[in-house]
Structures are given as C-alpha cells and as structure tokens.
Design an enzyme around this catalytic site. Structure first.
Site, mmCIF file in Angstrom:
data_model
loop_
_atom_site.group_PDB
_atom_site.id
_atom_site.type_symbol
_atom_site.label_atom_id
_atom_site.label_comp_id
_atom_site.label_asym_id
_atom_site.label_seq_id
_atom_site.Cartn_x
_atom_site.Cartn_y
_atom_site.Cartn_z
ATOM 1 N N ASP A 310 -11.915 -25.106 4.317
ATOM 2 C CA ASP A 310 -11.191 -23.772 4.597
ATOM 3 C C ASP A 310 -12.411 -22.855 5.092
ATOM 4 O OD1 ASP A 310 -9.231 -22.116 4.561
ATOM 5 O OD2 ASP A 310 -10.190 -21.111 2.556
ATOM 6 N N THR A 312 -11.922 -19.056 5.355
ATOM 7 C CA THR A 312 -12.155 -17.838 4.428
ATOM 8 C C THR A 312 -12.294 -18.068 3.113
ATOM 9 O OG1 THR A 312 -10.598 -16.834 5.734
ATOM 10 C CG2 THR A 312 -11.036 -15.769 3.849
ATOM 11 N N ASP A 575 -10.054 -21.916 -1.496
ATOM 12 C CA ASP A 575 -10.067 -20.813 -2.734
ATOM 13 C C ASP A 575 -8.709 -20.211 -2.663
ATOM 14 O OD1 ASP A 575 -10.017 -19.724 -0.272
ATOM 15 O OD2 ASP A 575 -11.353 -17.940 -1.222
#
Length: 813
Positions: A310, A312, A575
């Site tokens: 991922d 961000t 996250d």
C-alpha cells in the site's frame, strides 16, 4: 434536519437496552478456549498423549518421559498465540480513546461530554474538530470548513470536504475545520466493520513447515494401524501367546514394548523443535518491535516472491512535505512579499494539511510577520472551493488549486496566467500536488458584495475570488516517502522478489511515490477503474503492470488472488481498513502498528513501530527457521524410518522388542534431542527452496535403513549366535543404535563450527557417561555384556557409519 441538542440520559439508556451502542467487535483473534482446542486436540497429541496415558495407567512412569514433548509443545503453542492476542488487545480499538458528544436533559442547555467510544449511542451528536477521529458512521449536521481524511478507509490521501448532509465514516480523521454530526450506524453496522467482516474470520497462515510436518504425522498415523497390529501381536506371541500372556500378566510388559515401538515411529521431537525454532524467532522479532500473531508466520515471509505494498502509511509516512517553490513563469520575483504571505498561510490556525506543510520551509518568517501585516480579512480553506485567502498590507493573497485560482486570470489575459497553468499541469502529471499563490490589489468580499464578519472572516461558502489575481509562485507538494523504503525495496529486488504498489490514491501520485521509493519499471500508474473483471484478463494485467491507483478494497483482494493464480507467494502490507481484505487473503499479511485496528487484527505480522525496514529482518529470521528445521527433519525422520523397520521386523519375526521406552528416550536425547536444541537456533541465511519434504526423504530413508539394519544385525547375532539375556541384548542395541545414529548427526552438523563441534563431541562422551554410572544403568535396566561382545556392537556401528558417509557423498554428487 435533526436537532443538534443531542440525546438525553433516558434516550441513551433506551438505546443501550436495544443494543444500539457503539460496541466494537472483538478483532483480537481466537478465544483462549479455541486456542487451547487448536493446540491440544491434534492428531499428534492424541497419538503420543494416548501412549503417555497408557504407560501412566500401567504404572510405568519411568517409561513415560516422552510425555514432556507433548506438554512442552502444547505450552509453547498456546503461550505464543495467547501472548499475541493479549498484545493486540492492548492496542486501542480506535486511536481515539474518548469521543465528544452533545447531550442535554429536557429543559436544559446542551453540553459537551467526553464518553468512551463504546458508550456512543445511535443518534448521538458528535462534536468534531481538527485531530479527532470519527468513532462511528455519522451524517454532518453543521460544518465550518470541515475536512476529513478517509485514507484508512479508501486509500485516498487527499482530504475531502464534509458539508452538512455528507456522511463521515468511522475510522476517518478530521484534519481541518469543525462541525457536528449525528451517528447513523454503530458497532458492527459501521462501514469499516462491515467491509472487514470477512477479514475477521479466523484462518491459519500457510506454512510449508507445518504442512510438511502434518503430512508426515498423517502418513505415520495411517501406517500405525497395520504396523501397530503387527507389533502388538509380535510382542504377545514373544511373551508366550495371547492366552498365556493375559493369564500370566506378561501382557503388561508386551504393552510397554509395543508402546516403545509405536512412540519411536512418531517424530514428536520434530513437532516440538519446530515450535521452539518458530517461538525463538518470534521472540527475537518481538525485540525488534515486530509482533508475530501466529508462530508459522515467522517462516512465511521467507517464502514470499511477490510483495504488494500500500502507498499511504506504508511507503509514505502519511504526511505532505513541500517539494519546491517556483516563481510564476515570465514574472519578476517578489520573494519578500511571497515569503511573508506563505508564512501567514502556514501559521493560520485554520490551515489545512497542505498549507501546514509550508511551516517546515517558513518557520522563522511565520513568527516574524509584522503586526501591520495581520490580515484585515481572511477566507478559511474549503475543499469545495479549493482555495483560501488573506488580505495583508502587501495585498490580497490567494492560495489554492491552479485551475480555480487562475480561471479568471486566464479570461482576463493576465500576464503569465496561461504559462503558469501549463506548468502546473505538467507538474501534476509527474505526480506532484500543485498549488498556486496569486496576489490582487482588490479586497476580499462575499459573492453578494458584502464584507467580513466582526472577526474579519468570510465564510468559504460566501467568499468570492478577488478580481485582478496575478500568479506569483507555483508550489509543489509530495508525500513524505519513508526513509527506509528505498533500501528495503532494494533488498527485496536483490532477492528476486517482485513488487506491486497498490493504492486507492491517484495513479499519477502513486507512480511518483513508487519511483522515489525505488520501484523499477514504473512509467505510469495503472488506473484500477479500468481493471477487467474477467480473471484471465486480470491476470494478464497483474503480470504486466507494477503500480496501481484508484483501487477499491474488493479490487485489492482480487489482485492478491490473481497474483496467487499466477503462481506467486504473496505478501501484502497496509495500514488502512481498505487493506484488510487483501491482507486476509494474502499468503502473508503485514500491518503497520499505527494502522486501523481491523487491519492489525487480521494481519499475520504487525510492525508495531511502523518501520518498513523491519521486513528484511523478518525474512532473515524465516530463512534461519526453515533451513534449520529442514536439517532437524532429516535428523528426526531418520529415526522414524529405522523405528518403522524395527517394528515391522521384530513384529514379523515374533522377537521381543529390544528397547524399553526409557532406553529409547536416552538414545533420542543423545543423538537427536539435545543436539537439536543447538541445531534449531544456529544462524542460517540459506535461500528458501521448495521441496523441503522431498529433500528430507532423500536423506532420511537410506540413513534410517542403514542404521536399522545395523541394529537388527546385532540383535540377531545376540539372540541366535550368543543366546544373551534380554538386559544384555538391550545394552548392545543401545550402544549400536547410539553410535550409528550419531554419525547421522555428524553429517548434518557439518561444516563444524564453535557451536556444532562441541555438541557432537558431547554426544559421544554422553554415551560413555551413561554406561559408566551404575545409577543410570540401573534406571535404564541395562546390563553390559563381555567386552568382546561390546566390541562387536562398536565394530558394526563403525561399518554403519562408513556406509552412511559413502551413501551421503554419492547422493550429494
């Protein structure tokens, strides 16, 4: 629109009775009872535990030493998983421990109360301001420049405006402005919990080691029934026949002998030492702020050959930084006025995240703004209008989106406006976020021609851009890439691990971040809105492209499954809640410690400090475990092979089994158990290679047959040639088996190091110590024969060791 007064105490009580409170689901894994069930009720514990119980029931506790392996294996497995559960439970269900709500009793003024997240009720009115996390799905009632960061839910790093009537979702963060919102969904009904419902279902991590060991146990268990029948019948016949053995009570000794034969076939130490190796790896990683939620996850990342990231919060720190400040094309520089204006925008308490990033470049000038330059009026930033403004003594300054701020300037043919817009678009194409700073001599007014309120503020919804705006500077921003990202990705690239960057953000932004982080083969990001639904077509895209943007949570899951269909072992890092499904279905899910609770709960590994550079250490630990357990498997399974040979041979020939369980426990301790503790913990950086079980079988089958043949030959000579009593025969078989099996250890311990050489020497010396201490020989019920007969056992063992060495060298070639 609903009242903003909030609920009364009676209304909260009524909703509590109906179960309409924001009670979060339990995401911390299996209950203690389920953990116990999973570790106790296994085929391994049933077989070995049953034999252990039988010997205790018959009163032969001396022969039940192997029960230690059963108990230790259960304790290690339960303790490790329960420790992970407790550690995860300590992580906050939401980052915000309290929520602020408006509540009022009838006839009283509404007041703001701080309550626990679980005490938020349906229809409660949330009080939101910058820095707050939304604790339940809600609809905005009132908003003053309210901006919401939904990156944990959508992956989109750009904050969005939240005007009255818009929904804000649990898990999102308020990054600007303030407002009130009425709760419309709580607990399991919230958007975040609904999309992670599938992710919360428990499943075991894929483990080559565990699967291979389980397959071995399963094969042995299937073989135990016919072989066990042969052994039991052989021991009863050796005791004089079934009827005579039962009548005389000799069946008890026959049961002990049969148990010894069966236990010898089960590599219980391999299960234990695999658990020990994994547990030690988990402890080592815990010291590095890495939480391993399941023991087998230690080896998982070592097998990974595709890493999905991922953007961000994983590749980036989730914060914007100022990249550059350029003068507007074709215009003279005005650095003094420009810097003062930018300093004011950075220092404005209502500044959004992008404007606050200016503070790193202008911290001193922000404090040095002269009193005369305090704005006569200002317009707070609005995501809807995409600009903010301040009227200073040096003019009216506007900071915002280039197309909007300079739209009127282009129509008015303002010098430099067209060139500035062209430059802004070129920078945006490279993945940078762009703003333009413009100045006008006209004052700030409302769209109706009015002025600011008594505080000098014009509401964004009423504000109008001043006429005569001229571009002064172009500002570019980028997401702050983690400092360890480039080195970490370089490590995986050197190891032959493929990289895919998967994000919900703009593909151009994702591609720019990927390039800066060191991802190769990145030209442009692929827009996931164009992904095909057909599996074959999707597989083709996943094989070709490396960076993806605008990816939904369901698409992330589909992309992981596609890579698995292509034959990859996939690790996924993330996250946000939008990553939870992908982490769940990946072979190895890795979550950041600062991420969403649902994501941490479904991940196999949690990087508690969020440091991306921990991943190579996890790979190294996994490689050490896999390589060492493979070496241990060869050691233990060699024993299984010769134990099966013993069972079949002595059972078929109706000979008494030449070992007691306690004697086999001592032999195992010298040749396998104690050395295995050292071998399991040695440094080992060998690359993972598939075919663990096949390689182990190629070694252990010939090794076990050679050792077994040596022992059977000595037993035949002792019974048929010398007619020795059982106690002396058992002493000879202990000597022969120990010396022959120790050469298997010699082969596997090479090349010798300061750790392995002392272990081998100690094992040989240990046999002499055991045979020379009367207390030990009495406990083991051993009686040493004449030296000439012992010499036969030593000679046969030497021949067996030589044959083992020759066969090993031939097979290695």
């Amino acid at each position: 629109m609903r009242s903003t007064r909030g609920l009364s105490r009676a209304e909260v009580h009524e909703r509590r009775s109906r179960g309409e409170m924001n009670t979060p689901p339990d995401d911390s894994g299996r209950s203690l009872w389920r953990i116990l069930q999973a570790n106790v009720f296994t085929l391994f514990t049933l077989i070995v535990g049953g034999c252990f119980g039988l010997l205790l029931a018959l009163g032969y506790w001396q022969d039940a030493l192997f029960g230690f392996f059963v108990i230790a294996n259960i304790v290690i497995g339960v303790a490790q998983e329960f420790r992970a559960k407790v550690t995860l439970g300590r992580l906050a269900v939401l980052n915000a421990p309290l929520a602020r709500v408006r509540r009022a009793e009838p006839g009283a003024e509404a007041a703001v109360h701080e309550v626990a997240v679980a005490e938020v009720a349906l229809d409660d009115v949330l009080v939101l301001s910058a820095g707050d996390q939304v604790v339940a799905d809600a609809v905005v009632l009132e908003a003053s420049g309210l901006e919401v960061d939904e990156s944990l839910l959508t992956g989109e790093a750009e904050p969005v405006g939240a005007d009255a009537g818009r929904e804000v979702l649990a898990g999102s963060t308020i990054v600007g402005g303030s407002g009130l919102a009425r709760v419309i969904r709580v607990g399991p009904d919230s958007y975040a919990n609904r999309i992670t419902a599938e992710a919360r279902r428990f499943s075991l991590v894929g483990s080559d080691l565990r699967d291979s060991v389980a397959r071995i146990i399963r094969w042995i268990s299937i073989a135990l029934l016919p072989i066990g029948a042969i052994v039991v019948n052989g021991q009863m016949q050796a005791a004089g026949g079934w009827a005579a053995a039962i009548e005389s009570g000799a069946w008890r000794d026959a049961a002990v002998a049969a148990t010894a034969s069966i236990i010898a076939m089960v590599p219980q130490g391999l299960v234990l030492m695999t658990s020990v190796a994994l547990a030690v790896g988990a402890v080592r990683l815990a010291r590095q702020e890495v939480l391993v939620q399941e023991l087998a996850a230690v080896e998982g990342l070592a097998r990974v050959d595709m890493l999905c990231l991922d953007k961000t919060g994983t590749l980036t720190e989730g914060a914007l930084v100022l990249d550059a400040v350029e003068e507007a094309p074709g215009l003279p520089a005005d650095e003094t006025g420009r810097d003062a204006a930018l300093a004011w925008f950075a220092a404005d308490r209502d500044a959004n995240a992008t404007a606050r990033a200016l503070g790193d470049r202008f911290p001193d000038t922000a404090a040095a703004v002269a009193p005369a330059e305090v704005p006569f009026s200002s317009v707070p930033f609005s995501s809807l209008r995409k600009w903010s403004a301040g009227q200073l003594d040096t003019g009216t300054w506007v900071l915002g989106a280039p197309d909007i701020v300079l739209g009127g300037a282009v129509d008015d043919d303002t010098p430099g406006a067209v060139a500035t817009l062209r430059r802004c678009r070129a920078l945006a194409e490279s993945g940078l976020r762009t703003l333009v700073l413009a100045r006008s001599e006209e004052p700030l007014t409302t769209s109706a021609g009015g002025g600011p309120d008594e505080h000098g503020v014009i509401a964004p919804a009423e504000a109008a851009l001043p006429r005569g705006l001229a571009p002064i500077a172009v500002l570019t921003f980028r997401e702050r890439v983690r400092g360890d990202a480039h080195e970490t990705l370089g490590y995986f690239r050197e190891q032959g691990v493929g990289i895919r960057v998967i994000s919900g953000d703009d593909p151009r932004t994702v591609a720019a971040v990927a390039r800066e982080a060191g991802v190769e083969q990145v030209v442009a990001g692929f827009d996931a809105r164009e992904l095909p639904e057909d599996e074959d077509a999707l597989d083709a895209v996943m094989a070709r492209e490396h960076v993806f943007g605008r990816v939904t949570p369901e698409q992330k899951k589909a992309m992981v499954l596609s890579l698995q269909r292509l034959g990859y072992t996939v690790a996924m890092t993330g996250d946000g809640v939008n990553d939870a499904l992908a982490l769940k279905h990946a072979d190895m899910g890795i979550a950041m410690g600062s991420g969403a609770p649902a994501t941490r709960a479904v991940a196999r590994i949690v990087l508690l400090d969020g440091r991306f550079s921990r991943l190579p250490r996890i790979v190294g630990e996994g490689r050490r475990v896999i390589a060492n357990v493979e070496r241990l498997a060869k050691l233990f399974l060699s024993k299984t092979v010769y134990a099966i040979l013993f069972a079949v041979t002595f059972g078929a020939l109706l000979w008494p089994f030449p070992f007691l369980p306690r004697q086999l426990s001592i032999v195992d301790g010298l040749t396998i158990g104690l050395p295995a503790i050292v071998l399991a913990l040695l440094p080992n950086a060998r690359l993972y290679r598939p075919g663990f079980l096949r390689r182990a079988a190629r070694f252990c089958v010939p090794a076990g047959l050679i050792v077994g043949a040596a022992v059977i030959g000595v037993v035949a000579y002792a019974y048929a040639g010398l007619g020795l009593p059982a106690a002396e025969v058992q002493a000879l078989t202990v000597i022969t088996l120990t010396l022959s099996a120790l050469w298997v250890l010699v082969i596997l311990a090479r090349p010798f190091t300061r750790f392995t050489l002392p272990v081998v020497i100690a094992a040989y010396l240990g046999l002499g110590v055991v045979l020379s201490i009367p207390l030990a020989t009495d406990f083991l019920q051993l009686r040493l024969p004449e030296l000439e007969v012992i010499g036969v056992a030593v000679g046969v063992s030497a021949v067996a060791s030589l044959v083992l060495e020759i066969v090993h060298r031939v097979m290695r070639r």
